[in-house]
Structures are given as structure tokens and as C-alpha cells.
Scaffold this motif. Structure first.
Motif, mmCIF file in Angstrom:
data_model
loop_
_atom_site.group_PDB
_atom_site.id
_atom_site.type_symbol
_atom_site.label_atom_id
_atom_site.label_comp_id
_atom_site.label_asym_id
_atom_site.label_seq_id
_atom_site.Cartn_x
_atom_site.Cartn_y
_atom_site.Cartn_z
ATOM 1 N N GLY A 298 0.773 -1.349 0.151
ATOM 2 C CA GLY A 298 0.136 -0.097 -0.051
ATOM 3 C C GLY A 298 0.778 1.348 0.076
ATOM 4 N N SER A 299 2.075 1.288 -0.510
ATOM 5 C CA SER A 299 2.739 2.477 -0.649
ATOM 6 C C SER A 299 2.811 2.940 -2.131
ATOM 7 N N LEU A 300 2.733 4.187 -2.244
ATOM 8 C CA LEU A 300 2.833 5.137 -3.708
ATOM 9 C C LEU A 300 4.310 5.145 -3.980
ATOM 10 N N ARG A 301 4.614 5.005 -5.245
ATOM 11 C CA ARG A 301 6.179 5.230 -5.648
ATOM 12 C C ARG A 301 5.787 5.966 -7.076
ATOM 13 N N ASN A 302 6.217 7.322 -7.072
ATOM 14 C CA ASN A 302 5.928 7.928 -8.266
ATOM 15 C C ASN A 302 7.185 7.838 -9.529
ATOM 16 N N CYS A 303 8.133 6.982 -9.047
ATOM 17 C CA CYS A 303 9.069 6.557 -10.117
ATOM 18 C C CYS A 303 9.610 5.043 -9.569
ATOM 19 N N LEU A 304 10.085 4.448 -10.689
ATOM 20 C CA LEU A 304 10.569 3.095 -10.381
ATOM 21 C C LEU A 304 11.863 3.229 -9.477
ATOM 22 N N SER A 307 13.225 7.343 -4.022
ATOM 23 C CA SER A 307 13.746 6.860 -2.857
ATOM 24 C C SER A 307 12.819 7.003 -1.479
ATOM 25 N N SER A 308 11.763 7.597 -1.635
ATOM 26 C CA SER A 308 10.674 7.644 -0.936
ATOM 27 C C SER A 308 9.427 7.260 -1.421
ATOM 28 N N GLU A 309 8.554 6.811 -0.370
ATOM 29 C CA GLU A 309 7.206 6.409 -0.810
ATOM 30 C C GLU A 309 6.343 6.937 -0.029
ATOM 31 N N THR A 310 4.824 6.962 -0.394
ATOM 32 C CA THR A 310 3.701 7.634 0.363
ATOM 33 C C THR A 310 2.793 6.719 0.909
ATOM 34 N N ASP A 311 2.729 6.485 2.036
ATOM 35 C CA ASP A 311 1.852 5.725 2.654
ATOM 36 C C ASP A 311 0.293 5.571 2.613
ATOM 37 N N LEU A 312 -0.380 4.727 1.849
ATOM 38 C CA LEU A 312 -1.919 4.712 1.678
ATOM 39 C C LEU A 312 -2.672 3.787 2.683
ATOM 40 N N ARG A 313 -1.685 2.682 3.113
ATOM 41 C CA ARG A 313 -2.358 1.645 4.175
ATOM 42 C C ARG A 313 -2.885 2.435 5.492
ATOM 43 N N SER A 314 -2.183 3.068 5.912
ATOM 44 C CA SER A 314 -2.724 3.739 7.162
ATOM 45 C C SER A 314 -3.860 4.465 7.003
ATOM 46 N N ALA A 315 -4.037 5.250 6.016
ATOM 47 C CA ALA A 315 -5.457 5.856 5.676
ATOM 48 C C ALA A 315 -6.591 4.824 5.426
ATOM 49 N N TRP A 332 -2.378 10.842 -3.083
ATOM 50 C CA TRP A 332 -1.675 10.263 -4.312
ATOM 51 C C TRP A 332 -1.537 11.820 -5.109
ATOM 52 N N ARG A 333 -2.292 12.549 -5.032
ATOM 53 C CA ARG A 333 -1.969 13.771 -5.937
ATOM 54 C C ARG A 333 -0.834 14.481 -5.226
ATOM 55 N N THR A 334 -0.480 14.722 -4.002
ATOM 56 C CA THR A 334 0.733 15.176 -3.450
ATOM 57 C C THR A 334 1.887 14.302 -3.811
ATOM 58 N N ASP A 335 2.008 12.981 -3.800
ATOM 59 C CA ASP A 335 3.103 12.170 -4.184
ATOM 60 C C ASP A 335 3.187 12.417 -5.595
ATOM 61 N N MET A 336 2.495 12.382 -6.614
ATOM 62 C CA MET A 336 2.898 12.848 -8.009
ATOM 63 C C MET A 336 3.256 14.315 -8.273
ATOM 64 N N TRP A 337 2.937 15.217 -7.322
ATOM 65 C CA TRP A 337 3.430 16.425 -7.473
ATOM 66 C C TRP A 337 4.713 16.567 -7.129
ATOM 67 N N GLN A 338 5.249 15.434 -6.350
ATOM 68 C CA GLN A 338 6.615 15.534 -5.655
ATOM 69 C C GLN A 338 7.541 14.535 -6.705
ATOM 70 N N LYS A 339 7.251 14.221 -7.863
ATOM 71 C CA LYS A 339 7.812 13.566 -8.717
ATOM 72 C C LYS A 339 9.024 14.397 -9.156
#
Length: 362
Positions: A298-304, A307-315, A332-339
Motif C-alpha cells: 500500500g505505498s505509492l511510488r512516483n518513479c521506479l 527513494s521515498s514512498e507515500t503510505d496509503l495503508r494507514s489511511a 496520491w496527488r501530493t505524491d505525484m506532485w513531488q515526482k
């Protein structure tokens, strides 16, 4: 038995404040104008092969079962992605996605969405003969099957399993089930394997499959990847041209990871036969990237190579039910914005991601 840990990076916390300029509606955009329409979903980190360029012979420390998103959790996240964030294509990966017993249920749920995306899967093909009809009935549109060589002895050396016949049977089953094209994903593990790539292309042409050759990337669990040992796109193309005439493909590439060539004198039911090369290292295509990624836990990665991820599982597991969908979309929008602008594999000081490919998803 000693194992290599997954090295899961610390995800961005659920409470992290989003930058004030993150879009609050519309598609998934980043600050460079790219729009994410393609979602790669790892449904498990487990695999039933032990490819030498991916993981050690003894395997890895697999994710605990309770860390992996459940059927309902995964369907909910994918629903938000398609309904609220404009995802148009979903590719299920692993590890090995066929190790998820509920895969057909997940695909069927995605297929039933009003804004139905194109649904694809990347698999090693083991056990595919038993499940392909159910997967297609559930809504699977496209398939890529990993196969690095058609030489039985070398296949067993690379994968540490004598399962070539099962992979070939899976390829045939996918074609018989009506999936077209059936694509073959190949990695060339060693320069000594380079000459055999022409035999692999010949096999694909004979059976109507479309070959994609992928430059080996620094995503192995052992962190043993070396640029000097990597077989490059130029070497691959030069070797293929010793037996085949390759012509420029006039079709627009768009955001596709593979650059393709027409194999002169060969045809398929769809038209001229093609071969593709995915040169992520020597010919990066970051400027046209339209992908976002979701790991099995359940973590988002905006690039293969993020070096960091965004946790969706907690939500999913901590917020009131009526707040979950909006929270997922905002994260998700925040994660992509930081790509980042690109993966920086070719920049001095590049650090290989702590997660290996099997835990990220292809």
C-alpha cells in the motif's frame, strides 16, 4: 537460512502537510506537466522463480500477510485511482501476480468500473495455463510474459528452476485465449547471453509473440548491478541486426517504455512483426513517463527508482470510512506532485532504491 531484507523505505507519514500548490482536482499531474494515466500495481512481493539478476537463491524476507493490502482494500484504492484520478491503464505485477489467489476477483472488480481502464498483467507464466481463461473472463486485456532464453539449460541457470516448458505453455495458452499481442519480456543477464537473443527473437517471430528486451536495471536485491556488465540497447540492436533487418517503426511511441522496430520480412495477424527495446539506463524516457506505482503493502511510488514512498495503508486502516477515499486521492496527488524530473541513474552519486524490483513491481 539467511535472507536479504526488503529494505522498505520509511514512507511519508499520513499527517505530512501537502505543498500548498498541489492540484485538488483533475488528473494526476506533476510539476513538469506530466500526467499519470498508467498505474503499475504490485499485488505480491513473492515469486516462484529466483532469477539471478533479481534475488538471491534463498529468496527474500517476504512481507507479512497482514502488511499486504487485502482484496477489499486493493479494490478500493484502484477504484479511487480510476474514478477520481483519471487512471486509464492498470498493469498487475508482482513478484509474481499469479501467486495472488484473488487476482481474478480484483480484475473483475476493476473491469466493472464505469470508467473501465485497460487491464494488463506481467507474469512469469508459471501456472498460467490453469488460470488464463478465468483471467480473460474477468477482464484481462493484455499480457507480458517474462522469458530470457529458450535454451533449457540456460533458463534453469538464470531462474534457478527447470520450468521452461511451463513458461512456453503459458505463452501458448495466452495466445489461444485470444490475447493479442502476447508480449515477451526479456532481460539479458550477462554479455555471454547476448548472441542467444537472436534465437529468442526467432522463436517469438515463429509463434507470433512480440519481443521486448529490457536493459538490466539497478534493482536487484543483492545490489550487485554494475554498469560495465550491463548489456546496452546499442549492443542488443547490433546483435539482432546480424540476422534480422530492423526498420524504423513509423508509429508514434508516445509514453510507451519500449522503442520499437519493424522486423523486415516478418508479419503477424496484426501486421508487420515488431521488436522493442526498453533502454531505461542508456536512453531514459523520463520526460514522457506517465506512470505511478502502488506496492503490495500500500505505498505509492512516483518513479521506479524513487527513494521515498507515500503510505496509503494507514489511511485505509485508520481513518473513518467516509474520509478514506478523499484522503487516498489527496495523498496520491501530493505524491505525484513531488515526482522528480528523472531517475538520475546516469548522475554521479545515484543511490539504488532500497526495495528490489520484486517488492516494487515491474
Amino acid at each position: 537460512m539467511s535472507t536479504v531484507g526488503l529494505g522498505i523505505p520509511t514512507p511519508r507519514p499520513l499527517s505530512a502537510e501537502a505543498p500548498s500548490d498541489v492540484p485538488t482536482h483533475g488528473p494526476l499531474r506533476d510539476t513538469f506537466g506530466r500526467v499519470a494515466k498508467d498505474l503499475r500495481v504490485s499485488v505480491t512481493d513473492r515469486c516462484n522463480l529466483r532469477c539471478t539478476y533479481c534475488m538471491p537463491a534463498e529468496g527474500l524476507d517476504w512481507m507479512p500477510a497482514d502488511a499486504v493490502l487485502s482484496t477489499d482494500e486493493l479494490i478500493r484504492v484502484l477504484t479511487v485511482a480510476v474514478r477520481d484520478l483519471g487512471i486509464e491503464r492498470i498493469r498487475f505485477t508482482g513478484g509474481e501476480p499469479l501467486l495472488r489467489r484473488d487476482l481474478e476477483q480484483i480484475i473483475a472488480a476493476v473491469s466493472a468500473l464505469p470508467q473501465r481502464p485497460e487491464i494488463a498483467m506481467t507474469t512469469n507464466g508459471l501456472g498460467l495455463t490453469r488460470r488464463i481463461d478465468g483471467l480473460v473472463d474477468a477482464g484481462l486485456n493484455r499480457i507480458n510474459i517474462s522469458l530470457d532464453t529458450v535454451d533449457r539449460e540456460r533458463f534453469a541457470e538464470i531462474t534457478r528452476r527447470d520450468r521452461l516448458d511451463d513458461v512456453l505453455a503459458g505463452l501458448a495458452a495466452a495466445k489461444s485465449a485470444g490475447l493479442d499481442p502476447v508480449k515477451v519480456n526479456a532481460v539479458i543477464p550477462d554479455r555471454a547471453d547476448l548472441d542467444a537473443v537472436v534465437d529468442l527473437l526467432a522463436y517469438c517471430l515463429e509463434h507470433g509473440y512480440e519481443l521486448r528486451i529490457i536493459e538490466q536495471m539497478p534493482l536487484d536485491a543483492d545490489h550487485a548491478w554494475q554498469r560495465a556488465r550491463m548489456v546496452t540497447a546499442d549492443e542488443i540492436l547490433a546483435t539482432l541486426r546480424t540476422r534480422f533487418t530492423l526498420l524504423d517503426d513509423p508509429a508514434p511511441r508516445g509514453s510507451a517504455p519500449a522503442a520499437t522496430w519493424i522486423v523486415d520480412g516478418h508479419r503477424t495477424a496484426r501486421g508487420p512483426a515488431k521488436v522493442g527495446v526498453i533502454a531505461s539506463v542508456t536512453r531514459p524516457f523520463c520526460g514522457d513517463c506517465d506512470r505511478t506505482r502502488l506496492t503490495a503493502d500500500g505505498s505509492l511510488r512516483n518513479c521506479l527508482f524513487a527513494s521515498s514512498e507515500t503510505d496509503l495503508r494507514s489511511a485505509l486502516r485508520s481513518l473513518p470510512d467516509d474520509e478514506v477515499d478523499a484522503a487516498i486521492a489527496a495523498l496520491w496527488r501530493t505524491d505525484m506532485w513531488q515526482k522528480a524530473t528523472g531517475h538520475e541513474v546516469n548522475v554521479a552519486g545515484f543511490q539504488q532504491p532500497s526495495r528490489p524490483m520484486s517488492a516494487i513491481g515491474g
